[in-house]
Design a protein around this motif. Sequence first.
Motif, PDB file in Angstrom:
ATOM      1  N   LEU A 158       0.823  -1.200   0.000  1.00 40.79           N
ATOM      2  CA  LEU A 158       0.000   0.000   0.000  1.00 40.79           C
ATOM      3  C   LEU A 158       0.864   1.259   0.000  1.00 40.79           C
ATOM      4  N   SER A 159       0.260   2.356  -0.413  1.00 41.62           N
ATOM      5  CA  SER A 159       0.948   3.640  -0.438  1.00 41.62           C
ATOM      6  C   SER A 159       1.179   4.155   0.975  1.00 41.62           C
ATOM      7  N   GLU A 165      -4.947   5.953   1.149  1.00 46.53           N
ATOM      8  CA  GLU A 165      -5.290   4.597   1.560  1.00 46.53           C
ATOM      9  C   GLU A 165      -6.368   4.500   2.639  1.00 46.53           C
ATOM     10  N   THR A 173      -8.459   4.281  -5.667  1.00 46.79           N
ATOM     11  CA  THR A 173      -7.861   4.322  -6.999  1.00 46.79           C
ATOM     12  C   THR A 173      -8.758   4.991  -8.032  1.00 46.79           C
ATOM     13  N   ILE A 201     -11.688  -4.142  -4.220  1.00 45.95           N
ATOM     14  CA  ILE A 201     -10.467  -4.178  -3.422  1.00 45.95           C
ATOM     15  C   ILE A 201      -9.805  -5.519  -3.690  1.00 45.95           C
ATOM     16  N   ARG A 203      -6.056  -6.008  -3.023  1.00 46.38           N
ATOM     17  CA  ARG A 203      -4.804  -6.199  -2.288  1.00 46.38           C
ATOM     18  C   ARG A 203      -5.056  -6.458  -0.808  1.00 46.38           C
ATOM     19  N   ARG A 205      -5.067  -6.169   2.968  1.00 55.18           N
ATOM     20  CA  ARG A 205      -5.107  -5.064   3.935  1.00 55.18           C
ATOM     21  C   ARG A 205      -5.543  -3.729   3.336  1.00 55.18           C
ATOM     22  N   SER A 206      -5.867  -3.702   2.069  1.00 55.22           N
ATOM     23  CA  SER A 206      -6.357  -2.456   1.487  1.00 55.22           C
ATOM     24  C   SER A 206      -7.739  -2.133   2.021  1.00 55.22           C
ATOM     25  N   GLN A 207      -7.967  -0.858   2.359  1.00 60.05           N
ATOM     26  CA  GLN A 207      -9.259  -0.424   2.877  1.00 60.05           C
ATOM     27  C   GLN A 207     -10.067   0.365   1.847  1.00 60.05           C
ATOM     28  N   ASP A 210      -8.835  -0.506  -5.076  1.00 60.93           N
ATOM     29  CA  ASP A 210      -7.535  -0.480  -5.755  1.00 60.93           C
ATOM     30  C   ASP A 210      -7.616  -1.121  -7.144  1.00 60.93           C
TER      31      ASP A 210
END
Length: 348
Positions: A158-159, A165, A173, A201, A203, A205-207, A210
């Motif tokens: 993640l960024s 994020e 995104t 979503i 990835r 742990r991405s909230q 993305d």
Amino acid sequence: METINTALCSSGLSGIVFHAPFIDLHPGFKLAGSWERSKKLIQEHYPDVKSYPSLEALLADDQVILVVVNTPTYTHYDYTKQALLADKHVVVEKAFTTTVAEAEHLKELAQKQGKKLSVYHNRRWDSDFKTVKKIVKEGLLGDIVEAEFQLQKYKPTLSHKQHVEVPSPGAGTLNNLGPHLIDQALHLFGMPNAIFADIRITRLRSQVDDYFELILYYDKLRVKLKASFLVREPAPGYIIHGTKGSFLKSRADKQEEYLVAGMKPNTLDWYTEPESEYGLLHTEKDTKVIREKVKSSQGSYLGYYDAVYKSIVNNQPIAVTAEDGINVMRIIEAAIKSSNEQKVIALL
């Protein structure tokens, strides 16, 4: 030559990479300084400019003619509104705002104040997109029936940018990368009749979203826009098919990469793609079928600021208008509705 004193609302990556180098290079602009909250960075790059302690201090500077709102998307509406009310012209980063209603209000306010308002859709000046635009506008493919624009990376982590994020207005995104693809599509083909979207979503742990895939519906044309962070082997960034032929082009513009590395856009060959990235044209010309490489057009974000200068000084049409930004927001809002309801959403 009339000089436009310009101030940034942030001297982070956006300010130092995408705006300051071109403002500094263009003979019609002078970088006045930047609003800086904690880190004082602007004078490390431009020693003679000001570091403003607050937005109020920046807007109170009568020498500042143009303000660049290059802060997180959720701040765009408020900061742009304040700048317009302070009698400044404004360039605002993408995404324009977080809602269509906010974007429309800013357009109305700019008209009321008699000020220029432009959205920074700089990717119109990418070398790859300029090449695609040239092929389409010259009619080398006949009537376009299908187009696909993609932004693909392999970036499973993640960024570090929290505003990107963490769930909040303007995060994700679709709001971050989507405006690039959407604006390019609308610039070439206009507003579609309807849209279907799949926003996900993917990835760990991405909230926030993305991944997205949008299908824009026109009378005889379909345009697919797609972004993903889990693509190790990307397809061509641009795939266009028409009644006469096809054009495939990699997304190869490296202006951002060069600017991040500290390179200055002050050379005659900025930015020129290598021959290895030339697009493939397979079509008919003068009754003969041809299959050949096409030299890429030269890219430079200086073209955006040159258009802003001519708009302010010579009252020429703005290259990227507030209405352009509003249309991108209309697509984003309709895409979210489409994905949530899993159905095609009419736009016209």
